[in-house]
Write a protein that holds these residues in place. Structure first.
Motif, PDB file in Angstrom:
ATOM      1  N   PRO A 127       6.434   0.593  -3.254  1.00 30.24           N
ATOM      2  CA  PRO A 127       5.505   0.582  -2.119  1.00 30.24           C
ATOM      3  C   PRO A 127       5.295   1.998  -1.590  1.00 30.24           C
ATOM      4  O   PRO A 127       6.067   2.912  -1.870  1.00 30.24           O
ATOM      5  N   ALA A 128       4.235   2.179  -0.840  1.00 34.55           N
ATOM      6  CA  ALA A 128       3.976   3.476  -0.214  1.00 34.55           C
ATOM      7  C   ALA A 128       5.127   3.830   0.710  1.00 34.55           C
ATOM      8  O   ALA A 128       5.692   2.971   1.395  1.00 34.55           O
ATOM      9  N   ARG A 129       5.512   5.129   0.742  1.00 32.80           N
ATOM     10  CA  ARG A 129       6.670   5.550   1.531  1.00 32.80           C
ATOM     11  C   ARG A 129       6.354   5.641   3.020  1.00 32.80           C
ATOM     12  O   ARG A 129       7.254   5.554   3.851  1.00 32.80           O
ATOM     13  N   ASP A 130       5.106   5.827   3.356  1.00 29.03           N
ATOM     14  CA  ASP A 130       4.718   5.901   4.760  1.00 29.03           C
ATOM     15  C   ASP A 130       4.943   4.537   5.400  1.00 29.03           C
ATOM     16  O   ASP A 130       4.396   3.527   4.948  1.00 29.03           O
ATOM     17  N   PRO A 131       5.765   4.479   6.472  1.00 27.21           N
ATOM     18  CA  PRO A 131       6.035   3.181   7.109  1.00 27.21           C
ATOM     19  C   PRO A 131       4.767   2.455   7.549  1.00 27.21           C
ATOM     20  O   PRO A 131       4.732   1.220   7.573  1.00 27.21           O
ATOM     21  N   LEU A 132       3.711   3.198   7.899  1.00 31.52           N
ATOM     22  CA  LEU A 132       2.484   2.554   8.356  1.00 31.52           C
ATOM     23  C   LEU A 132       1.707   1.922   7.199  1.00 31.52           C
ATOM     24  O   LEU A 132       0.864   1.049   7.417  1.00 31.52           O
ATOM     25  N   GLU A 133       1.953   2.380   5.959  1.00 28.99           N
ATOM     26  CA  GLU A 133       1.223   1.867   4.803  1.00 28.99           C
ATOM     27  C   GLU A 133       2.119   1.109   3.838  1.00 28.99           C
ATOM     28  O   GLU A 133       1.687   0.700   2.765  1.00 28.99           O
ATOM     29  N   GLN A 134       3.366   0.896   4.221  1.00 30.21           N
ATOM     30  CA  GLN A 134       4.355   0.351   3.302  1.00 30.21           C
ATOM     31  C   GLN A 134       3.961  -1.027   2.771  1.00 30.21           C
ATOM     32  O   GLN A 134       4.145  -1.325   1.604  1.00 30.21           O
ATOM     33  N   GLY A 135       3.414  -1.869   3.593  1.00 33.91           N
ATOM     34  CA  GLY A 135       3.068  -3.221   3.161  1.00 33.91           C
ATOM     35  C   GLY A 135       1.643  -3.364   2.697  1.00 33.91           C
ATOM     36  O   GLY A 135       1.234  -4.469   2.328  1.00 33.91           O
ATOM     37  N   ARG A 136       0.884  -2.279   2.688  1.00 34.38           N
ATOM     38  CA  ARG A 136      -0.541  -2.378   2.355  1.00 34.38           C
ATOM     39  C   ARG A 136      -0.928  -1.579   1.117  1.00 34.38           C
ATOM     40  O   ARG A 136      -1.943  -1.861   0.505  1.00 34.38           O
ATOM     41  N   ARG A 137      -0.131  -0.596   0.741  1.00 34.91           N
ATOM     42  CA  ARG A 137      -0.530   0.282  -0.362  1.00 34.91           C
ATOM     43  C   ARG A 137       0.631   0.465  -1.343  1.00 34.91           C
ATOM     44  O   ARG A 137       1.777   0.087  -1.060  1.00 34.91           O
ATOM     45  N   LEU A 138       0.320   1.052  -2.486  1.00 35.82           N
ATOM     46  CA  LEU A 138       1.288   1.197  -3.573  1.00 35.82           C
ATOM     47  C   LEU A 138       1.422   2.656  -3.969  1.00 35.82           C
ATOM     48  O   LEU A 138       0.469   3.438  -3.855  1.00 35.82           O
ATOM     49  N   LEU A 139       2.612   3.023  -4.466  1.00 39.44           N
ATOM     50  CA  LEU A 139       2.846   4.344  -5.012  1.00 39.44           C
ATOM     51  C   LEU A 139       2.796   4.228  -6.531  1.00 39.44           C
ATOM     52  O   LEU A 139       3.577   3.489  -7.144  1.00 39.44           O
ATOM     53  N   VAL A 140       1.847   4.946  -7.134  1.00 40.03           N
ATOM     54  CA  VAL A 140       1.619   4.843  -8.581  1.00 40.03           C
ATOM     55  C   VAL A 140       1.775   6.220  -9.214  1.00 40.03           C
ATOM     56  O   VAL A 140       1.293   7.220  -8.664  1.00 40.03           O
ATOM     57  N   ARG A 141       2.445   6.280 -10.355  1.00 37.27           N
ATOM     58  CA  ARG A 141       2.660   7.529 -11.076  1.00 37.27           C
ATOM     59  C   ARG A 141       1.708   7.598 -12.275  1.00 37.27           C
ATOM     60  O   ARG A 141       1.675   6.693 -13.112  1.00 37.27           O
ATOM     61  N   PHE A 142       0.899   8.654 -12.310  1.00 36.11           N
ATOM     62  CA  PHE A 142      -0.036   8.888 -13.416  1.00 36.11           C
ATOM     63  C   PHE A 142       0.388  10.155 -14.150  1.00 36.11           C
ATOM     64  O   PHE A 142       0.939  11.080 -13.547  1.00 36.11           O
ATOM     65  N   ALA A 143       0.108  10.199 -15.438  1.00 37.34           N
ATOM     66  CA  ALA A 143       0.387  11.379 -16.258  1.00 37.34           C
ATOM     67  C   ALA A 143      -0.925  11.967 -16.727  1.00 37.34           C
ATOM     68  O   ALA A 143      -1.714  11.296 -17.391  1.00 37.34           O
ATOM     69  N   LEU A 144      -1.180  13.235 -16.379  1.00 34.85           N
ATOM     70  CA  LEU A 144      -2.368  13.938 -16.844  1.00 34.85           C
ATOM     71  C   LEU A 144      -2.036  14.534 -18.204  1.00 34.85           C
ATOM     72  O   LEU A 144      -1.412  15.601 -18.301  1.00 34.85           O
TER      73      LEU A 144
END
Length: 645
Positions: A127-144
């Motif tokens: 989940p997003a690390r920001d407490p305000l966005e934790q339940g609404r957004r995702l943390l995704v890792r992309f490789a360029l």
């Protein structure tokens, strides 16, 4: 108290360029929503069931564990539980899971100003690390890949889509490529249609969750399939990579289903745009495409093996065996043809991929070839005189006949396939030429075709389709095969002696055969067709042939003149009151075997027996019996004799 130890599920990883995502203490944060991935026990007793939700309170006092407050405990205690990281799973917005492969659904901007292109693969970290966005957004890792840089960005659920094995997408229509089994029992048959739900939760890299339209066990559960157990369904049975000709003359290659109408349209990559500067890929209705088959063959065309065909050195199809072209080969669309042969030496019914030189077109009698447009020269069962049709190929029942698909005359009728004599047809044009669809031209008297047609006369002054009866017992090699007074239908002049003998199809033979019989003119006599008696029922709909005491108008399918049969509807008029209005009449059809049925019923029956013949679906194309359907005549629903008008 701590949760049970034991082995947890394996960590979910992606490719080396993206990096691994491992469930450890550092991957959880205070406030994260989690769910138990298995039953959690304390002193051997289950205190938290699998699937129970909870919230991370913080790190446990013991090293390597996480303190979780669950919503429900089996022992009704309010105590928190110290769990191992592998015993928990994040609850993410949109139903996503940590470690699942995804791809960008639209262009995304990173904090460093770089752009993540649509379709670029990534992996969900959490989940997003920001407490305000934790339940609404995702943390995704992309490789360029071009710069070998890994970027982690916060995304909305709509910014990404789950990457599914085999490059399938959610909602794709698929077909089972073989019988699917669970515990040894078949649960989904080959060819059953389904819809892709997403990657399998147990093995997202190799399995796909599919919801099939029908399961043999009656269950509505979804099924986790490996990639080679399903294939993408395209409209009209087309395959990805198939070469087609589009309206306008140009050719192209099918690359996939339409995004908006996947069951109707397909996406075609054109060899050359239809207009200057136009798009190279277009969504086109599958019915408007013409399959380009190697050797110039057409789907549904009849052919035979030009030589013995071998598979791994073993002869599987003998020279001369009849078959039907199913379509392009899936493995080599431009060089091979998929054929359904009527017989294989190994006993299997699989289709065979052959090169065009290994098969040859079957010639039809009467100088016709498959694809020729023809018109009926007389009434053929339910097909009226002048109806248009298309030659499918030679008949498997009679070498002297051809299989013809007749188009409906109006919207109330259905197309049917009949096996007819070439002399009952008029060729309109060669294959591929244009033809006027308004109807065949008639003379000024509405009786004669404008084009002269030479037809061989029948001995004794008989006409094709005349109803006759045997004048005496007819013998073949000293054995009686047809009894006196048995009814039959004149087929035409005898091939061996056209001036002295007549070919007759009798409704009953003593030897049980259905072959026609060549007789001299003195052995038969012309009779009027049997009238329909009151109370007789149609064998198909079980309705009365005579409606409300009225007589039906006999639509003579055997070619005799249409006559209105009056079975005495006025023999007992009412003694008082005005006569009743004339009852409605219903057309009837007299079969060659003598049975009488409703014309509408037999038309629907014939259409059902030969429906889609020569235009197989994806399921039918795997069945050689279905592929050969148009070359085999339909049978009378009463006596099962071949319907040969």
């Amino acid at each position: 108290r701590t949760g049970s130890g034991g082995d947890g599920p394996p960590a979910m990883t992606t490719s080396d360029t993206v990096g691994d995502v491992v469930s450890d203490v550092d991957s959880f944060r205070c406030g994260d929503a989690v769910v138990a991935v298995r039953d959690l026990r304390v002193r051997g007793c289950v205190v938290v069931r699998v699937g129970c939700r909870g919230g991370v309170v913080g790190p446990a006092s013991s090293s390597g564990r996480i303190c979780v407050q669950f919503e429900h405990r089996e022992d009704l205690s309010d105590n928190r539980l110290n769990c191992l990281p592998e015993e928990l799973r994040h609850v993410l917005v949109g139903g996503h899971q940590v470690g699942v492969r995804v791809r960008a659904a639209r262009p995304l901007e990173t904090s460093r100003g770089r752009t993540i292109a649509p379709g670029m693969p990534g992996i969900i970290v959490g989940p997003a690390r920001d407490p305000l966005e934790q339940g609404r957004r995702l943390l995704v890792r992309f490789a360029l890949s071009s710069e070998e840089i890994v970027e982690e960005i916060v995304c909305d659920p709509d910014d990404i889509e789950t990457a599914i094995a085999g490059n399938f997408r959610r909602g794709n229509a698929v077909i089972a490529t073989r019988d699917l089994r669970v515990g040894g029992a078949i649960v989904v048959r080959e060819g059953v249609l389904g819809s892709v739900i997403g990657p399998s939760s147990s093995d997202s890299q190799h399995r796909i969750t599919v919801s099939f339209s029908h399961r043999e066990d009656g269950s509505r559960n979804r099924l986790n399939c490996v990639v080679n157990e399903i294939r993408l369904y395209l409209a009209s049975g087309l395959e990805i990579g198939a070469r087609v000709q589009v309206p306008g003359g140009t050719r192209g290659t099918v690359v996939g289903p339409s995004a908006d109408e996947p069951l109707i349209k397909v996406l075609v990559r054109l060899d050359s745009p239809l207009t200057f500067g136009g798009p190279s890929e277009r969504e086109i209705r599958a019915d408007d495409l013409q399959l380009v088959i190697a050797g110039g063959f057409r789907r549904g065309e009849s052919m035979s093996a030009a030589k013995d065909l071998r598979v791994k050195g073993v002869v599987v199809v003998k020279q001369g065996v009849v078959g039907t072209v199913v379509g392009q080969s899936a493995t080599d669309p431009s060089g091979r043809v998929t054929v359904a042969f009527a017989r294989r030496e190994d006993g299997r019914c699989n289709n065979l991929n052959v090169v065009p030189a290994e098969i040859t077109r079957l010639p039809c009698t009467g100088g016709l070839v498959p694809g020729d447009r023809v018109a009926a020269l007389r009434q053929l069962l339910v097909v009226p005189r002048g109806a248009y049709g298309s030659v499918l190929g030679p008949s498997c029942a009679r070498s002297s006949r051809v299989a013809v698909r007749f188009a409906p005359v109006d919207d109330t009728e259905e197309e049917v396939v009949l096996h007819v004599e070439p002399e009952d047809l008029r060729a309109l044009h060669a294959v591929g030429e244009d033809v006027d669809e308004s109807g065949p031209e008639l003379g000024t008297d509405g009786d004669e075709m404008t084009e002269d047609v030479v037809r061989t006369p029948v001995a004794g002054g008989y006409d094709r389709g005349d109803t006759v009866a045997a004048t005496r017992d007819l013998c073949v090699r000293g054995k009686v095969v047809v009894r006196a007074n048995v009814i039959g239908t004149v087929v035409g002049p005898s091939g061996d002696d056209p001036t002295g003998r007549v070919t007759v199809a009798f409704s009953w033979r003593e030897d049980g055969k259905t072959n026609n019989l060549n007789v001299v003119t003195s052995e038969i006599r012309k009779v009027e067709p049997r009238s329909v008696a009151r109370g007789e029922l149609c064998a198909i709909c079980l309705g009365e042939l005579i409606v409300d005491g009225g007589a039906s108008e006999a639509a003579e399918g055997d070619g005799a003149d249409d006559t209105a049969q009056d079975d005495g509807a006025h023999e007992n008029p009412p003694e008082e009151g005005p006569p009743p209005p004339p009852p409605p009449c219903e057309d009837i059809c007299r079969m060659p075997c003598g049975h009488v049925l409703h014309a509408g019923c037999i038309r629907s029956y014939l259409n059902h027996q030969t429906q889609n013949a020569g235009r197989m679906s994806a399921t039918q194309a795997t069945n050689s019996v279905a592929a050969l359907a148009p070359l085999k005549p339909a049978q009378c629903p009463v006596c099962r004799r071949d319907v040969l008008p």
